[in-house]
Motif scaffolding. Structure first.
Motif, PDB file in Angstrom:
ATOM      1  N   MET A   1       0.844  -1.207   0.000  1.00 38.77           N
ATOM      2  CA  MET A   1       0.000   0.000   0.000  1.00 38.77           C
ATOM      3  C   MET A   1       0.877   1.255   0.000  1.00 38.77           C
ATOM      4  N   GLU A   2       0.471   2.232  -0.742  1.00 41.26           N
ATOM      5  CA  GLU A   2       1.253   3.476  -0.807  1.00 41.26           C
ATOM      6  C   GLU A   2       1.171   4.202   0.550  1.00 41.26           C
ATOM      7  N   THR A   3       2.000   5.217   0.707  1.00 45.39           N
ATOM      8  CA  THR A   3       1.970   6.017   1.929  1.00 45.39           C
ATOM      9  C   THR A   3       0.679   6.845   1.959  1.00 45.39           C
ATOM     10  N   TRP A   4      -0.089   6.636   2.976  1.00 47.62           N
ATOM     11  CA  TRP A   4      -1.338   7.409   3.099  1.00 47.62           C
ATOM     12  C   TRP A   4      -1.409   8.115   4.456  1.00 47.62           C
ATOM     13  N   LEU A   5      -0.453   7.826   5.339  1.00 45.74           N
ATOM     14  CA  LEU A   5      -0.504   8.426   6.675  1.00 45.74           C
ATOM     15  C   LEU A   5       0.905   8.779   7.118  1.00 45.74           C
ATOM     16  N   SER A   6       1.302  10.017   6.867  1.00 47.87           N
ATOM     17  CA  SER A   6       2.670  10.390   7.222  1.00 47.87           C
ATOM     18  C   SER A   6       2.743  11.160   8.536  1.00 47.87           C
ATOM     19  N   SER A   7       1.591  11.676   8.987  1.00 45.64           N
ATOM     20  CA  SER A   7       1.599  12.443  10.235  1.00 45.64           C
ATOM     21  C   SER A   7       0.183  12.535  10.782  1.00 45.64           C
ATOM     22  N   LEU A   8       0.079  12.642  12.103  1.00 47.64           N
ATOM     23  CA  LEU A   8      -1.232  12.880  12.722  1.00 47.64           C
ATOM     24  C   LEU A   8      -1.470  14.364  12.985  1.00 47.64           C
ATOM     25  N   ILE A   9      -0.463  15.166  12.676  1.00 48.58           N
ATOM     26  CA  ILE A   9      -0.551  16.600  12.961  1.00 48.58           C
ATOM     27  C   ILE A   9      -1.282  17.312  11.825  1.00 48.58           C
ATOM     28  N   THR A  10      -2.277  18.098  12.181  1.00 54.95           N
ATOM     29  CA  THR A  10      -3.021  18.862  11.185  1.00 54.95           C
ATOM     30  C   THR A  10      -3.054  20.336  11.595  1.00 54.95           C
ATOM     31  N   ALA A  11      -3.332  21.180  10.628  1.00 53.30           N
ATOM     32  CA  ALA A  11      -3.306  22.621  10.908  1.00 53.30           C
ATOM     33  C   ALA A  11      -4.498  23.061  11.753  1.00 53.30           C
ATOM     34  N   THR A  12      -5.642  22.420  11.537  1.00 51.39           N
ATOM     35  CA  THR A  12      -6.864  22.849  12.225  1.00 51.39           C
ATOM     36  C   THR A  12      -7.632  21.635  12.747  1.00 51.39           C
ATOM     37  N   PRO A  13      -8.551  21.882  13.698  1.00 52.89           N
ATOM     38  CA  PRO A  13      -9.397  20.784  14.185  1.00 52.89           C
ATOM     39  C   PRO A  13     -10.210  20.142  13.059  1.00 52.89           C
ATOM     40  N   GLN A  14     -10.675  20.964  12.142  1.00 50.75           N
ATOM     41  CA  GLN A  14     -11.499  20.409  11.069  1.00 50.75           C
ATOM     42  C   GLN A  14     -10.692  19.478  10.157  1.00 50.75           C
ATOM     43  N   GLU A  15      -9.435  19.843   9.878  1.00 61.16           N
ATOM     44  CA  GLU A  15      -8.582  18.921   9.115  1.00 61.16           C
ATOM     45  C   GLU A  15      -8.320  17.657   9.928  1.00 61.16           C
ATOM     46  N   GLY A  16      -8.266  17.822  11.234  1.00 63.37           N
ATOM     47  CA  GLY A  16      -8.095  16.651  12.096  1.00 63.37           C
ATOM     48  C   GLY A  16      -9.299  15.736  12.041  1.00 63.37           C
ATOM     49  N   TYR A  17     -10.450  16.348  11.942  1.00 65.53           N
ATOM     50  CA  TYR A  17     -11.676  15.551  11.826  1.00 65.53           C
ATOM     51  C   TYR A  17     -11.690  14.790  10.503  1.00 65.53           C
ATOM     52  N   ASP A  18     -11.275  15.479   9.445  1.00 68.99           N
ATOM     53  CA  ASP A  18     -11.200  14.798   8.139  1.00 68.99           C
ATOM     54  C   ASP A  18     -10.228  13.619   8.190  1.00 68.99           C
ATOM     55  N   LEU A  19      -9.130  13.810   8.902  1.00 71.88           N
ATOM     56  CA  LEU A  19      -8.171  12.706   9.038  1.00 71.88           C
ATOM     57  C   LEU A  19      -8.795  11.543   9.813  1.00 71.88           C
ATOM     58  N   ALA A  20      -9.601  11.876  10.815  1.00 68.60           N
ATOM     59  CA  ALA A  20     -10.285  10.821  11.580  1.00 68.60           C
ATOM     60  C   ALA A  20     -11.221  10.018  10.681  1.00 68.60           C
ATOM     61  N   VAL A  21     -11.896  10.704   9.788  1.00 61.90           N
ATOM     62  CA  VAL A  21     -12.770  10.003   8.837  1.00 61.90           C
ATOM     63  C   VAL A  21     -11.942   9.075   7.955  1.00 61.90           C
ATOM     64  N   LYS A  22     -10.800   9.585   7.501  1.00 61.34           N
ATOM     65  CA  LYS A  22      -9.924   8.776   6.642  1.00 61.34           C
ATOM     66  C   LYS A  22      -9.418   7.535   7.394  1.00 61.34           C
ATOM     67  N   LEU A  23      -8.979   7.730   8.625  1.00 62.81           N
ATOM     68  CA  LEU A  23      -8.505   6.601   9.438  1.00 62.81           C
ATOM     69  C   LEU A  23      -9.598   5.542   9.571  1.00 62.81           C
ATOM     70  N   SER A  24     -10.841   5.998   9.681  1.00 64.63           N
ATOM     71  CA  SER A  24     -11.954   5.068   9.851  1.00 64.63           C
ATOM     72  C   SER A  24     -12.199   4.268   8.571  1.00 64.63           C
ATOM     73  N   ARG A  25     -11.944   4.908   7.432  1.00 71.48           N
ATOM     74  CA  ARG A  25     -12.223   4.233   6.161  1.00 71.48           C
ATOM     75  C   ARG A  25     -11.139   3.238   5.761  1.00 71.48           C
ATOM     76  N   VAL A  26      -9.911   3.526   6.141  1.00 73.40           N
ATOM     77  CA  VAL A  26      -8.815   2.665   5.689  1.00 73.40           C
ATOM     78  C   VAL A  26      -8.941   1.255   6.253  1.00 73.40           C
ATOM     79  N   ALA A  27      -9.390   1.140   7.481  1.00 70.19           N
ATOM     80  CA  ALA A  27      -9.542  -0.206   8.056  1.00 70.19           C
ATOM     81  C   ALA A  27     -10.533  -1.028   7.243  1.00 70.19           C
ATOM     82  N   VAL A  28     -11.551  -0.380   6.734  1.00 71.39           N
ATOM     83  CA  VAL A  28     -12.514  -1.077   5.893  1.00 71.39           C
ATOM     84  C   VAL A  28     -11.842  -1.560   4.610  1.00 71.39           C
ATOM     85  N   LYS A  29     -11.048  -0.691   4.013  1.00 73.01           N
ATOM     86  CA  LYS A  29     -10.349  -1.075   2.773  1.00 73.01           C
ATOM     87  C   LYS A  29      -9.380  -2.227   2.997  1.00 73.01           C
TER      88      LYS A  29
END
Lengths: 82, 82, 82, 82, 82, 82
Positions: free
Chosen positions: F1-29
């Motif tokens: 699998m390609e690199t999809w998660l290089s850092s947990l640090i985001t500029a804003t809470p909302q970008e952090g929320y988007d990352l949380a959604v992504k983390l939730s989807r990858v396990a399904v994939k």
């Protein structure tokens, strides 16, 4: 999507709870962007005991995050001995 | 909604537990504001083993938050070596 | 309700686990105060694999809280390098 | 009940994981003390995908507690910059 | 069982996520050691929306543990003001 | 699998929320790598109240991790008294 979350900091615990409710709802919107479908499934959970408990569970998890972010709204006045 | 949550700080662990129960219930009220519907679905969970366990789970999550907020009600007397 | 929770501090991890079980049960009692109903629904979960797992889940959440409260019962003897 | 939990500290992460499995099982035993019933319901979950996932969830929650207790088994050698 | 978990420390968040997936799977193996049965129940969850969500939930819990163990892979470069 | 998660640090809470959604989807994939199957089961959850709540729950757990990683995006400006 417009900016809907600029900070986790709230003035009071109750505002923090409201934010936790909002955080719980946004994930639903992102998964099912169609408001008509969301409206159609609403009775499935708003009139169903199990679903109401499940919603309360999600709010609890988000409230834990918001509360930690706000250092539990401990004011200088009720600071605990650490 | 009137003010129902002004602080997470409680005098005792047991009052903290009661607050956790309250936190668990408010999310239900916010999702289903109609008291008649809430009353109608109540037997669905109050007389159902799975639902009672699910409620206990939500209370546990909220109690974790309240307990952390109160630094686990560690008094100076039983302070642990850290 | 009488006092049933005066402290989260326990002498040993095992006593902490017992307290976690107690915390899990009290939420059920508060939601369904009628002991006759609780007794009637008991076979629903005590003889049911899914329910037994769900109960174990609730105990795990409460044990996390109790363990944190007790700083994980780390004695001076087995203090970890931090 | 005999002493089954004298410490949350383990030598390795893997032993910590085994302890998390044990913590998950004891709650089941305390709720359903009859080994014959436990044996009877075992196929309900050991041969069932949903139940296996649910068990894995409980172990995950307990592992979080055990890992925190052991400060994540961070040895001096792989200490992270903090 | 052979050694399968010697450390929670990983070089990158993505490797940490892979470890979280592994942690989630091992509990299933320990509960259902027969690979033939595990293979038989696999379609129950791999082709089922609810089960896929449940698996994602377990991975999320384990990822929280691994991320905390790694101090969230905060490098000196992106260290946050604390 | 390609690199999809290089850092947990985001500029804003909302970008952090988007990352949380992504983390939730990858396990399904990772569990169901076949995009055709994932597409087929999608209506099972996107049109189903219980599943939408379950997804929101997973996002909440991942958001807790991302928020902690970012020290809750507390800027110097709204730093809380500790």
């Amino acid at each position: 999507m417009e900016t809907w979350l600029s900070s986790l900091i709230t003035a009071t615990p109750q505002e923090g709870y409201d934010l936790a409710v909002k955080l719980s709802r946004v994930a639903v919107k992102l998964t099912q962007p169609d408001p008509a479908v969301r409206e159609r499934v609403r009775p499935e959970y708003a009139d169903n005991g199990d679903a109401l408990i499940a919603i309360s569970h999600v709010v609890a998890v988000n409230f834990a995050t918001v509360a930690a972010a706000n250092d539990y709204w401990r004011s200088a006045g009720d600071e605990l001995p650490r």
